[in-house]
Design a protein around this motif. Structure first.
Motif, PDB file in Angstrom:
ATOM      1  N   PHE A  84      -7.360  -9.318   4.564  1.00 30.16           N
ATOM      2  CA  PHE A  84      -7.635  -9.681   2.863  1.00 30.16           C
ATOM      3  C   PHE A  84      -6.229 -10.519   2.693  1.00 30.16           C
ATOM      4  O   PHE A  84      -5.754 -10.255   3.106  1.00 30.16           O
ATOM      5  CB  PHE A  84      -7.190  -8.589   1.811  1.00 30.16           C
ATOM      6  N   LYS A  85      -6.830 -11.345   1.640  1.00 33.35           N
ATOM      7  CA  LYS A  85      -6.240 -12.637   1.305  1.00 33.35           C
ATOM      8  C   LYS A  85      -5.182 -11.904   0.117  1.00 33.35           C
ATOM      9  O   LYS A  85      -5.134 -11.221  -0.259  1.00 33.35           O
ATOM     10  CB  LYS A  85      -7.032 -13.610   0.160  1.00 33.35           C
ATOM     11  N   THR A 115      -0.319  -9.055  -3.382  1.00 28.16           N
ATOM     12  CA  THR A 115      -1.020  -8.000  -3.370  1.00 28.16           C
ATOM     13  C   THR A 115       0.168  -6.292  -3.370  1.00 28.16           C
ATOM     14  O   THR A 115       0.338  -6.214  -4.946  1.00 28.16           O
ATOM     15  CB  THR A 115      -2.619  -7.902  -3.689  1.00 28.16           C
ATOM     16  N   SER A 116       0.050  -6.327  -2.525  1.00 29.01           N
ATOM     17  CA  SER A 116       0.879  -5.196  -2.136  1.00 29.01           C
ATOM     18  C   SER A 116       1.481  -4.486  -2.465  1.00 29.01           C
ATOM     19  O   SER A 116       2.440  -4.033  -2.794  1.00 29.01           O
ATOM     20  CB  SER A 116       1.034  -4.581  -0.657  1.00 29.01           C
ATOM     21  N   GLU A 168     -17.858  -7.179  -2.740  1.00 31.54           N
ATOM     22  CA  GLU A 168     -19.126  -8.406  -4.080  1.00 31.54           C
ATOM     23  C   GLU A 168     -18.862  -6.780  -5.627  1.00 31.54           C
ATOM     24  O   GLU A 168     -19.111  -7.077  -6.069  1.00 31.54           O
ATOM     25  CB  GLU A 168     -19.341  -8.453  -3.790  1.00 31.54           C
ATOM     26  N   LYS A 169     -19.183  -5.689  -5.012  1.00 29.93           N
ATOM     27  CA  LYS A 169     -19.789  -4.511  -5.561  1.00 29.93           C
ATOM     28  C   LYS A 169     -18.803  -4.452  -6.460  1.00 29.93           C
ATOM     29  O   LYS A 169     -18.466  -3.414  -7.624  1.00 29.93           O
ATOM     30  CB  LYS A 169     -21.304  -3.899  -5.016  1.00 29.93           C
ATOM     31  N   PHE A 201      -8.522  -4.306  -8.716  1.00 29.67           N
ATOM     32  CA  PHE A 201      -8.149  -5.279  -7.772  1.00 29.67           C
ATOM     33  C   PHE A 201      -9.293  -5.730  -7.371  1.00 29.67           C
ATOM     34  O   PHE A 201     -10.425  -5.100  -6.703  1.00 29.67           O
ATOM     35  CB  PHE A 201      -7.172  -4.687  -6.595  1.00 29.67           C
ATOM     36  N   SER A 202      -9.139  -7.125  -6.880  1.00 32.50           N
ATOM     37  CA  SER A 202     -10.592  -7.770  -6.319  1.00 32.50           C
ATOM     38  C   SER A 202      -9.788  -8.280  -5.326  1.00 32.50           C
ATOM     39  O   SER A 202      -9.707  -8.882  -5.859  1.00 32.50           O
ATOM     40  CB  SER A 202     -10.629  -9.024  -7.572  1.00 32.50           C
ATOM     41  N   TRP A 203     -10.574  -7.284  -4.453  1.00 28.59           N
ATOM     42  CA  TRP A 203     -10.018  -8.022  -2.909  1.00 28.59           C
ATOM     43  C   TRP A 203     -11.103  -9.242  -2.097  1.00 28.59           C
ATOM     44  O   TRP A 203     -11.642  -9.490  -2.330  1.00 28.59           O
ATOM     45  CB  TRP A 203      -9.913  -7.006  -1.927  1.00 28.59           C
ATOM     46  N   GLU A 204     -10.528 -10.423  -1.824  1.00 31.86           N
ATOM     47  CA  GLU A 204     -11.468 -11.353  -0.794  1.00 31.86           C
ATOM     48  C   GLU A 204     -10.539 -10.469   1.044  1.00 31.86           C
ATOM     49  O   GLU A 204      -9.882 -10.789   0.998  1.00 31.86           O
ATOM     50  CB  GLU A 204     -10.579 -12.352  -1.359  1.00 31.86           C
TER      51      GLU A 204
END
Length: 279
Positions: free
Chosen positions: A85-86, A91-92, A159-160, A167-170
């Motif tokens: 993950f980016k 984030t953590s 994405e869904k 949180f938005s994970w990339e």
């Protein structure tokens, strides 16, 4: 006298009857204990086997049960998939340990389902990194295709998930195909793992990629190019590897035969099913 002899005989018979009754009760108690212990041992065995099959592929678990050991194997054809993950570290640091574990658990459970769906063997997770391999222990002629399809499903899932998650994970994905060695380490805590340059190159594909994309090597591209549209990135720097040809997977191609079958099925459904159904 005869009366005394008769009484003594009756006493002996009574004592013998009591002794038999006592032995029967003792046998019943012992049988109950043995039965209960057998159930416990069977339950323990089933639990041990369940844990073993969770840790190892089925074929290797069977080999370990029957032989007590597992022979390391070299596989000439396999595909390795890596994800991470980016900005995971940043984030953590901003969320509680419980939320972090819950997030990773939910995502990796979905990834486990996806890899199982595509007949891919999960190897391990390291922090936010997820590693899986296709083409072992059983051979597959489509290991590269299976890994790319799994990677597409993983990205679609994330994405869904963005719509309902806090949180938005990339995620970056890297895939490479080639030979590797697989085996089991440990005696008390078994670990199924893979080694070789193929593993290292797959890791470089992941670290050289960008979030939201599936970055593949030249070797993997040659195996999937008939089935997926890919974008050539040119030669990119890969740590410890120099410059390597890399590609982004854009989407899966729909063959002419597939489109004909799709059109036929949809037409048949609309014609024969209830008019009240909404498509």
């Amino acid at each position: 006298t005869a009366i005394e002899k008769q009484r003594l005989a009756q006493d002996v018979l009574r004592q013998e009857r009591e002794r038999r009754e006592l032995m029967e009760k003792q046998n019943e108690i012992l049988e109950g204990i043995v039965l209960e212990r057998t159930k416990e041992l069977r339950a323990e065995k089933e639990e041990s086997e369940r844990l073993l099959y969770n840790i190892l592929p089925e074929e290797l678990a069977e080999e370990l049960k029957h032989n007590g050991s597992i022979t390391p194997m070299r596989h000439e054809e396999a595909t390795v998939l890596f994800t991470d993950f980016k900005e995971f570290t940043l984030t953590s640091a901003k969320i509680s340990p419980q939320k972090l574990v819950n997030e990773l658990n939910e995502i990796f459970q979905a990834f486990d389902f996806i890899t199982e769906k595509h007949s891919i063997e999960k190897i391990k997770t390291i922090g936010d990194s997820y590693m899986a391999v296709c083409g072992l222990p059983g051979k597959s002629n489509f290991h590269a295709i299976q890994c790319v399809r799994a990677a597409l499903d993983m990205i679609r899932f994330l994405e869904k998930r963005k719509a309902k998650s806090e949180f938005s994970w990339e995620m970056r994905v890297g895939i490479h195909s080639g030979p590797l060695v697989a085996g089991v380490l440990g005696t008390k805590k078994f670990t199924y793992d893979v080694w070789g340059d193929t593993v290292n190159t797959a890791s470089r594909m992941e670290s050289s990629g960008i979030p939201g994309e599936i970055n593949i090597s030249e070797k993997t591209f040659q195996k999937i190019k008939k089935y997926f549209d890919c974008k050539y990135r040119g030669k990119q720097d890969a740590k410890g590897k120099g410059k390597l040809k890399m590609y982004f997977v854009e989407n899966e191609k729909e063959s002419e035969r597939y489109l004909k079958v799709k059109h036929f099925i949809l037409k048949k459904l609309k014609k024969e099913l209830s008019k009240d159904l909404f498509y």
